[in-house]
Design a protein around this motif. Structure first.
Motif, mmCIF file in Angstrom:
data_model
loop_
_atom_site.group_PDB
_atom_site.id
_atom_site.type_symbol
_atom_site.label_atom_id
_atom_site.label_comp_id
_atom_site.label_asym_id
_atom_site.label_seq_id
_atom_site.Cartn_x
_atom_site.Cartn_y
_atom_site.Cartn_z
ATOM 1 N N GLN A 8 20.531 4.140 26.340
ATOM 2 C CA GLN A 8 19.030 4.086 25.170
ATOM 3 C C GLN A 8 17.747 4.504 25.368
ATOM 4 O O GLN A 8 17.421 5.618 24.906
ATOM 5 C CB GLN A 8 19.388 2.481 24.832
ATOM 6 N N LYS A 9 17.568 4.174 27.178
ATOM 7 C CA LYS A 9 16.674 5.519 27.764
ATOM 8 C C LYS A 9 16.793 6.666 27.609
ATOM 9 O O LYS A 9 16.178 7.065 27.580
ATOM 10 C CB LYS A 9 16.626 4.548 29.122
ATOM 11 N N ILE A 10 18.487 7.236 27.698
ATOM 12 C CA ILE A 10 18.256 8.445 27.389
ATOM 13 C C ILE A 10 17.890 9.247 26.178
ATOM 14 O O ILE A 10 17.284 10.355 26.220
ATOM 15 C CB ILE A 10 19.606 9.298 28.567
ATOM 16 N N ALA A 11 18.754 8.597 25.922
ATOM 17 C CA ALA A 11 18.240 8.678 23.959
ATOM 18 C C ALA A 11 17.392 8.564 23.533
ATOM 19 O O ALA A 11 15.835 9.794 22.684
ATOM 20 C CB ALA A 11 18.899 8.353 23.148
ATOM 21 N N ASP A 12 15.711 7.864 23.788
ATOM 22 C CA ASP A 12 14.495 7.772 23.743
ATOM 23 C C ASP A 12 14.035 9.189 24.492
ATOM 24 O O ASP A 12 12.686 9.382 23.663
ATOM 25 C CB ASP A 12 14.363 6.504 24.480
ATOM 26 N N ASP A 13 14.035 9.201 25.570
ATOM 27 C CA ASP A 13 13.646 10.106 26.449
ATOM 28 C C ASP A 13 13.782 11.875 25.751
ATOM 29 O O ASP A 13 13.331 12.683 26.252
ATOM 30 C CB ASP A 13 13.895 10.418 27.989
ATOM 31 N N ASN A 14 14.839 11.891 24.783
ATOM 32 C CA ASN A 14 15.433 13.355 24.164
ATOM 33 C C ASN A 14 15.532 12.984 23.450
ATOM 34 O O ASN A 14 16.849 13.165 22.361
ATOM 35 C CB ASN A 14 16.869 13.476 25.144
ATOM 36 N N GLU A 23 25.751 8.876 24.594
ATOM 37 C CA GLU A 23 26.748 8.233 25.097
ATOM 38 C C GLU A 23 28.287 9.445 25.638
ATOM 39 O O GLU A 23 28.697 8.459 26.349
ATOM 40 C CB GLU A 23 26.502 6.835 23.611
ATOM 41 N N LYS A 24 28.293 9.955 24.792
ATOM 42 C CA LYS A 24 29.566 10.802 24.894
ATOM 43 C C LYS A 24 29.551 11.465 26.277
ATOM 44 O O LYS A 24 29.753 11.715 27.024
ATOM 45 C CB LYS A 24 29.413 12.092 23.814
ATOM 46 N N ILE A 25 28.424 11.910 26.666
ATOM 47 C CA ILE A 25 27.348 12.678 28.214
ATOM 48 C C ILE A 25 27.541 11.223 29.035
ATOM 49 O O ILE A 25 27.964 11.847 30.285
ATOM 50 C CB ILE A 25 25.885 13.126 27.909
ATOM 51 N N VAL A 26 26.830 10.356 28.940
ATOM 52 C CA VAL A 26 27.236 9.551 29.970
ATOM 53 C C VAL A 26 28.843 8.987 30.347
ATOM 54 O O VAL A 26 29.120 8.807 31.113
ATOM 55 C CB VAL A 26 26.163 8.186 29.771
#
Length: 94
Positions: A8-14, A23-26
């Motif tokens: 969620q944090k990565i999605a919010d920042d990007n 999710e696939k990347i992580v």
């Protein structure tokens, strides 16, 4: 932080990436680290730390409930060593 919070944090920042893509990347990153460790390799993330596998020898343990000696088999365990930059940031030096 748990995996879903990280995603969620990565999605919010990007905002240009969908949550499904993040999710696939992580999951891919974690899977690649796991596969490398299974293969006996060391994974180093500069500035963060290094993952490796250590071998624990067989030993005699103790059943905590009964106190009886129990044989514990040899096993491989994951090991993480924090990098200098991470240690310094945790200690307020950077």
């Amino acid at each position: 932080m748990i995996r879903s919070e990280l995603i969620q944090k990565i999605a919010d920042d990007n905002p240009h990436l969908t949550q499904r893509d993040v999710e696939k990347i992580v999951n891919t990153i974690f899977e690649e680290i796991t596969e490398a460790l299974i293969g006996g390799d060391r994974v180093e993330l500069r500035g963060f730390g290094a993952f490796s596998v250590k071998e624990r020898e067989a030993r005699m343990g103790r059943n905590p409930r009964t106190g009886e000696p129990v044989e514990v088999e040899a096993k491989h365990v994951p090991f993480f060593k924090a990098g200098k930059l991470l240690r310094d940031r945790l200690n307020g030096k950077a």
